[in-house]
Design an enzyme around this catalytic site. Structure first.
Site, PDB file in Angstrom:
ATOM      1  N   ALA A 130     -20.180 -24.872  14.209  1.00 41.81           N
ATOM      2  CA  ALA A 130     -21.603 -24.509  14.123  1.00 41.81           C
ATOM      3  C   ALA A 130     -22.047 -24.180  12.698  1.00 41.81           C
ATOM      4  O   ALA A 130     -23.256 -24.203  12.409  1.00 41.81           O
ATOM      5  CB  ALA A 130     -21.883 -23.326  15.050  1.00 41.81           C
ATOM      6  N   ASN A 133     -14.127 -30.389  10.331  1.00 40.02           N
ATOM      7  CA  ASN A 133     -15.100 -30.116  11.389  1.00 40.02           C
ATOM      8  C   ASN A 133     -15.591 -28.679  11.180  1.00 40.02           C
ATOM      9  O   ASN A 133     -14.892 -27.720  11.521  1.00 40.02           O
ATOM     10  CB  ASN A 133     -14.471 -30.260  12.774  1.00 40.02           C
ATOM     11  CG  ASN A 133     -15.515 -30.080  13.874  1.00 40.02           C
ATOM     12  OD1 ASN A 133     -16.617 -29.588  13.623  1.00 40.02           O
ATOM     13  ND2 ASN A 133     -15.169 -30.473  15.095  1.00 40.02           N
ATOM     14  N   ARG A 155     -27.506 -34.138  21.328  1.00 39.35           N
ATOM     15  CA  ARG A 155     -27.524 -32.776  21.867  1.00 39.35           C
ATOM     16  C   ARG A 155     -28.783 -32.035  21.403  1.00 39.35           C
ATOM     17  O   ARG A 155     -29.761 -32.661  21.013  1.00 39.35           O
ATOM     18  CB  ARG A 155     -26.220 -32.062  21.469  1.00 39.35           C
ATOM     19  CG  ARG A 155     -24.978 -32.773  22.012  1.00 39.35           C
ATOM     20  CD  ARG A 155     -23.686 -32.077  21.640  1.00 39.35           C
ATOM     21  NE  ARG A 155     -23.620 -30.737  22.222  1.00 39.35           N
ATOM     22  CZ  ARG A 155     -22.691 -29.834  21.903  1.00 39.35           C
ATOM     23  NH1 ARG A 155     -21.753 -30.150  21.009  1.00 39.35           N
ATOM     24  NH2 ARG A 155     -22.682 -28.641  22.460  1.00 39.35           N
ATOM     25  N   PRO A 188     -15.441 -22.513  13.145  1.00 40.80           N
ATOM     26  CA  PRO A 188     -15.510 -21.513  14.200  1.00 40.80           C
ATOM     27  C   PRO A 188     -15.442 -22.083  15.611  1.00 40.80           C
ATOM     28  O   PRO A 188     -16.059 -23.106  15.906  1.00 40.80           O
ATOM     29  CB  PRO A 188     -16.860 -20.827  13.965  1.00 40.80           C
ATOM     30  CG  PRO A 188     -17.639 -21.777  13.123  1.00 40.80           C
ATOM     31  CD  PRO A 188     -16.634 -22.500  12.285  1.00 40.80           C
ATOM     32  N   ASN A 189     -14.681 -21.397  16.433  1.00 42.27           N
ATOM     33  CA  ASN A 189     -14.518 -21.653  17.867  1.00 42.27           C
ATOM     34  C   ASN A 189     -13.664 -22.869  18.185  1.00 42.27           C
ATOM     35  O   ASN A 189     -13.350 -23.106  19.354  1.00 42.27           O
ATOM     36  CB  ASN A 189     -15.888 -21.770  18.579  1.00 42.27           C
ATOM     37  CG  ASN A 189     -16.656 -20.467  18.524  1.00 42.27           C
ATOM     38  OD1 ASN A 189     -16.099 -19.417  18.815  1.00 42.27           O
ATOM     39  ND2 ASN A 189     -17.912 -20.514  18.132  1.00 42.27           N
ATOM     40  N   HIS A 213     -17.226 -34.626  13.778  1.00 40.33           N
ATOM     41  CA  HIS A 213     -17.682 -33.894  14.963  1.00 40.33           C
ATOM     42  C   HIS A 213     -17.176 -34.574  16.222  1.00 40.33           C
ATOM     43  O   HIS A 213     -17.308 -35.805  16.360  1.00 40.33           O
ATOM     44  CB  HIS A 213     -19.207 -33.802  14.991  1.00 40.33           C
ATOM     45  CG  HIS A 213     -19.741 -33.012  13.835  1.00 40.33           C
ATOM     46  ND1 HIS A 213     -19.625 -31.649  13.778  1.00 40.33           N
ATOM     47  CD2 HIS A 213     -20.323 -33.404  12.685  1.00 40.33           C
ATOM     48  CE1 HIS A 213     -20.135 -31.225  12.630  1.00 40.33           C
ATOM     49  NE2 HIS A 213     -20.558 -32.275  11.940  1.00 40.33           N
ATOM     50  N   ILE A 214     -16.632 -33.782  17.114  1.00 40.51           N
ATOM     51  CA  ILE A 214     -16.079 -34.294  18.362  1.00 40.51           C
ATOM     52  C   ILE A 214     -17.193 -34.889  19.223  1.00 40.51           C
ATOM     53  O   ILE A 214     -17.076 -35.993  19.752  1.00 40.51           O
ATOM     54  CB  ILE A 214     -15.373 -33.143  19.123  1.00 40.51           C
ATOM     55  CG1 ILE A 214     -14.212 -32.600  18.278  1.00 40.51           C
ATOM     56  CG2 ILE A 214     -14.894 -33.602  20.498  1.00 40.51           C
ATOM     57  CD1 ILE A 214     -13.694 -31.243  18.746  1.00 40.51           C
ATOM     58  N   TYR A 241     -15.971 -31.194  25.049  1.00 40.22           N
ATOM     59  CA  TYR A 241     -14.963 -31.294  23.993  1.00 40.22           C
ATOM     60  C   TYR A 241     -13.603 -31.811  24.465  1.00 40.22           C
ATOM     61  O   TYR A 241     -12.677 -31.945  23.663  1.00 40.22           O
ATOM     62  CB  TYR A 241     -14.788 -29.916  23.315  1.00 40.22           C
ATOM     63  CG  TYR A 241     -16.071 -29.388  22.705  1.00 40.22           C
ATOM     64  CD1 TYR A 241     -16.686 -30.041  21.630  1.00 40.22           C
ATOM     65  CD2 TYR A 241     -16.695 -28.246  23.207  1.00 40.22           C
ATOM     66  CE1 TYR A 241     -17.866 -29.564  21.083  1.00 40.22           C
ATOM     67  CE2 TYR A 241     -17.878 -27.760  22.662  1.00 40.22           C
ATOM     68  CZ  TYR A 241     -18.461 -28.424  21.596  1.00 40.22           C
ATOM     69  OH  TYR A 241     -19.632 -27.957  21.053  1.00 40.22           O
ATOM     70  N   GLU A 273     -16.587 -35.383   7.032  1.00 37.90           N
ATOM     71  CA  GLU A 273     -17.111 -34.502   8.079  1.00 37.90           C
ATOM     72  C   GLU A 273     -16.860 -35.148   9.437  1.00 37.90           C
ATOM     73  O   GLU A 273     -17.081 -36.360   9.598  1.00 37.90           O
ATOM     74  CB  GLU A 273     -18.621 -34.303   7.838  1.00 37.90           C
ATOM     75  CG  GLU A 273     -19.297 -33.424   8.879  1.00 37.90           C
ATOM     76  CD  GLU A 273     -20.816 -33.329   8.631  1.00 37.90           C
ATOM     77  OE1 GLU A 273     -21.313 -33.852   7.601  1.00 37.90           O
ATOM     78  OE2 GLU A 273     -21.497 -32.734   9.490  1.00 37.90           O
ATOM     79  N   ARG A 305     -11.953 -24.550  27.184  1.00 35.71           N
ATOM     80  CA  ARG A 305     -13.277 -24.371  27.800  1.00 35.71           C
ATOM     81  C   ARG A 305     -14.155 -25.570  27.479  1.00 35.71           C
ATOM     82  O   ARG A 305     -13.845 -26.347  26.591  1.00 35.71           O
ATOM     83  CB  ARG A 305     -13.966 -23.110  27.259  1.00 35.71           C
ATOM     84  CG  ARG A 305     -13.243 -21.862  27.657  1.00 35.71           C
ATOM     85  CD  ARG A 305     -14.016 -20.638  27.229  1.00 35.71           C
ATOM     86  NE  ARG A 305     -13.047 -19.627  26.782  1.00 35.71           N
ATOM     87  CZ  ARG A 305     -13.294 -18.685  25.887  1.00 35.71           C
ATOM     88  NH1 ARG A 305     -14.472 -18.605  25.321  1.00 35.71           N
ATOM     89  NH2 ARG A 305     -12.360 -17.835  25.547  1.00 35.71           N
ATOM     90  N   ARG A 318     -28.749 -29.011  16.468  1.00 37.98           N
ATOM     91  CA  ARG A 318     -27.486 -29.607  16.001  1.00 37.98           C
ATOM     92  C   ARG A 318     -27.720 -30.892  15.200  1.00 37.98           C
ATOM     93  O   ARG A 318     -26.786 -31.536  14.751  1.00 37.98           O
ATOM     94  CB  ARG A 318     -26.570 -29.919  17.185  1.00 37.98           C
ATOM     95  CG  ARG A 318     -26.122 -28.707  17.947  1.00 37.98           C
ATOM     96  CD  ARG A 318     -25.110 -29.062  19.019  1.00 37.98           C
ATOM     97  NE  ARG A 318     -25.076 -28.052  20.053  1.00 37.98           N
ATOM     98  CZ  ARG A 318     -24.360 -26.915  19.986  1.00 37.98           C
ATOM     99  NH1 ARG A 318     -23.603 -26.680  18.944  1.00 37.98           N
ATOM    100  NH2 ARG A 318     -24.406 -26.037  20.974  1.00 37.98           N
TER     101      ARG A 318
END
Ligand code: CA2
Length: 153
Positions: A82, A79, A113, A10-11, A106-107, A23, A104, A18, A117
């Protein structure tokens, strides 16, 4: 030619449009193009799929589980966005397809963070994890997948 799945949750379709401080400026289309080119250099055909729907991601993992069993897929770079932190269903799908190697990716460095997360439901089912290298992580994960699971030349 065996296939490798690049799966984004998602996203991630918003990549490059953005939150560039988190990112970067690279779009998902850029990521998919460089991933596909790198996969081809390794001798694999990449399929790139992004969805904001958990069920669509589950269906794609199931499909690749079948391709893996038939010897037509090497594995997957994933990836989960969320859903990483919420989805027991994704954990079960990866475990359930029994054998499909999932890396897996993640950027951002999720451990630097927010606390929510820091936990991943996907990690215990993953064959490897790449975190915090920006979008280069997708290519690092691809290299890792091929080095660990690809045919020895
Ligand atoms: O660092 C990663 O790759 C994440 O998987 C990205 C997820 C986040 O929920 C995870 O904790 C870590 C968020 C993806 C949202 O992507 C966007 C990209 C550009 C603009 C807005 C969102």
């Amino acid at each position: 030619m065996q296939k490798i799945l690049l799966l984004n949750g998602p996203n991630l379709n918003l990549l490059g449009t953005r939150e560039p401080q988190q990112y970067g400026h690279t779009t998902l289309a850029d990521v998919e193009a460089s991933f596909s080119a790198a996969a081809a250099r390794h001798g694999y055909e990449a399929e790139c799929f992004q969805s904001n729907w958990e069920g669509a991601l589950l269906d794609k993992i199931h499909e690749y589980g079948r391709l893996y069993k038939a010897g037509q897929a090497l594995g997957c770079v994933f990836n989960p966005g969320a859903f990483t932190h919420t989805s027991i269903a994704l954990h079960d799908a990866i475990k359930g397809v029994d054998g499909l190697p999932v890396i897996e990716c993640h950027i951002s460095n999720v451990h630097a963070r927010e606390a929510f997360r820091h936990h991943s439901w996907v990690s215990p089912a993953a064959a490897g994890i790449v975190i915090g290298f920006g979008v280069d992580g997708y290519l690092i994960a691809l290299d890792g997948l091929v080095r660990k699971f690809g045919a020895v030349a």
